[in-house]
Motif scaffolding. Structure first.
Motif: not given
Length: 323
Positions: A53-76
């Protein structure tokens, strides 16, 4: 039908921050990506851990030449953490330091709320220039997202909100306005941050489905489910293909097949116990270990059977079953 990304295309992803280098192959899920881009809706990706799931987002950003900003959610995690970060503790510390022997005018300047306000991920992808300005005026500026070579703000971005189900329902409910309207208000500076109209960001949200998401949030998303093939032969062939993609000749063909069949057996056992089954991530971990520990097919097969339980039998239920 013309698409921005061709189904079946294979790409290599270089190391990015803490993300290791890897390979990716696009499938039919590109149509879900296209639908999200065209409708200007978030793309919610459901699926078990390790489904890609996460890799798909990264791959789309790479293929379209877009900025990739990942943020991992936690319980708080709270919704405003995706919009902005206000350093109330830091401001209090400055106020205490200024409590004695300083003019009121100087104190007001140093305690100005905007000096303790950092842009969050949604601010960066909605309006890069505004986020960059605010970050530079914050007393403790945050980390600026890593940009692709020669990237310009008008070329768009991909925001990954990873594992949203780790937080409670207040988080997705708190995103309804900003994701639905493409804008949000920052109270400390009384300013509305709006997403750019040309190439608006693609927001990708992932869930391992540990918690049900609010219906109102789901209505605002395009939803993609990434699943491994249900039937045994289909799963084995799918995994072998992924093994070839990632490891090429480093893993022998019979080893790829044996590892896939071992994983299939443990998936069935996990389902009997009602626990999360091992998936693609565990399969690739086994092959990575095998290819790093042996070269010949015979040696790789021997290593595979020695290390398989470390990759597959992570639940105490499966361990007791194996004994």
């Amino acid at each position: 039908m013309k698409t921005l990304i061709t189904p079946g295309k294979r790409i290599t992803l270089d190391q990015f921050g803490s993300w290791p280098g890897t390979r990716h192959v696009f499938g039919e899920e590109v149509y879900a990506v296209e639908a999200a881009l065209a409708s200007r809706r978030p793309l919610l990706i459901r699926g078990e851990p390790g489904a890609g799931k996460s890799q798909l987002a990264r791959a789309v950003a790479h293929e379209l030449g877009r900025l990739f900003v990942p943020e991992v959610v936690h319980s708080r995690y709270e919704a405003h953490d995706l919009h902005w970060h206000f350093d109330a503790v830091g401001r209090l510390g400055v106020a205490q330091a200024l409590a004695a022997g300083i003019g009121r005018e100087d104190a007001d300047t140093q305690l100005k709320e905007s000096k303790f306000l950092r842009p969050g991920p949604l601010w960066w992808v909605y309006n890069w220039k505004s986020a960059l300005y605010q970050n530079s005026h914050c007393k403790q500026g945050g980390t600026i997202p890593e940009r692709p070579s020669k990237w310009q703000p008008g070329e768009g971005s991909v925001l990954l909100i990873d594992e949203i189900d780790k937080a409670d329902a207040d988080l997705p409910n708190g995103l309804l306005e900003s994701l639905g309207n493409g804008a949000f208000t920052v109270p400390y500076i009384h300013k509305t941050i709006k997403q750019q109209q040309e190439n608006p960001p693609l927001v990708v949200v992932t869930t391992n489905e540990e918690r049900e998401l609010p219906a109102a949030f789901l209505r605002r998303c395009m939803v993609l489910r990434l699943e491994l093939p249900k039937d045994e032969s289909g799963l084995v062939e799918y995994l072998i293909e992924r093994g070839r993609l990632h490891f090429g000749d480093d893993c022998k063909e019979n080893v790829l097949k044996e590892a896939a069949e071992l994983l299939q057996e443990d998936r069935l056992a996990a389902q009997d116990f009602g626990i999360t089954p091992p998936g693609q991530a565990e399969y690739l971990d086994m092959l990575r270990a095998v290819s790093g520990m042996a070269d010949s097919e015979r040696d790789q097969m021997e290593v595979l059977h020695k290390i398989k339980d470390y990759a597959l039998k992570k639940s105490p239920y499966l361990e007791s079953d194996a004994d």
